[in-house]
Design an enzyme around this catalytic site. Structure first.
Site, short mmCIF file in Angstrom:
data_model
loop_
_atom_site.label_atom_id
_atom_site.label_comp_id
_atom_site.label_asym_id
_atom_site.label_seq_id
_atom_site.Cartn_x
_atom_site.Cartn_y
_atom_site.Cartn_z
CG LEU A 1 23.57 68.66 -68.43
CD1 LEU A 1 22.86 69.84 -67.76
CD2 LEU A 1 23.29 68.65 -69.92
CG ASP A 2 29.98 68.52 -71.80
OD1 ASP A 2 30.10 67.32 -71.47
OD2 ASP A 2 29.97 68.90 -72.98
#
Length: 167
Positions: free
Chosen positions: A88-89
């Site tokens: 995930l960012d």
């Protein structure tokens, strides 16, 4: 290295630097563990936490925390990303799965690749959404102007299919 070519001596000198040893240090960082068994961990990753060490973020990552929490993680992604099946960012919070062994890692990777593992996200959006539900099908790739970002592209990207429903 010495070679003989047509009775002439040719000397080639190769100077290789000593390889740097890659190592990621375990760090006592609190994890929000949603589920854990002998094969995997399900973690609620907070916004602001980088998943694995990379340029500019060598400490304080999810991997540093996982190494402190677990004795064994899948080695499929090497020293820098042990156990990391997906990412995930940094500024995105959400559930992540980490594999404790290679068999679990391969199984989870195949489920994601074959789209048999489902992922759901909640998002706050701005603007007028014209329909209450739908599907967005496009391609995404690295942004040509900012390699740290992803962008919608006309061709050459990976297929991205998003089903949405307004709540």
């Amino acid at each position: 290295l010495v070679e003989y070519i047509k009775f002439k001596r040719v000397f080639i000198v190769v100077d290789l630097p000593v390889p740097e040893k890659l190592s990621i240090e375990p760090e006592d960082i609190k994890l929000d563990i949603v589920y854990e068994d002998s094969s995997l961990l399900v973690i609620n990753k907070p916004a602001g936490m980088v998943v694995h060490p990379a340029a500019g973020n060598y400490t304080g990552t999810l991997v540093n925390a996982l190494l402190y929490h677990c004795k064994h993680l899948s080695g499929i992604n090497g020293v820098i990303r042990p156990g990391i099946v997906h990412r995930l960012d940094k500024d995105t919070s959400g559930i992540m799965i980490a594999a404790k062994n290679d068999a679990a890692h391969l199984s989870l990777s195949h489920q994601i690749q074959n789209k048999t593992a489902k992922r759901s996200y909640l998002a706050i959006v701005r603007g007028n959404i014209k329909t209450d539900s739908g599907t967005i099908t496009t391609q995404i790739a690295r942004d040509k102007n900012d390699r740290k970002k992803m962008a919608v592209v006309i061709e050459g990207g990976r297929e991205a299919i998003t089903d949405y429903q307004v709540l």
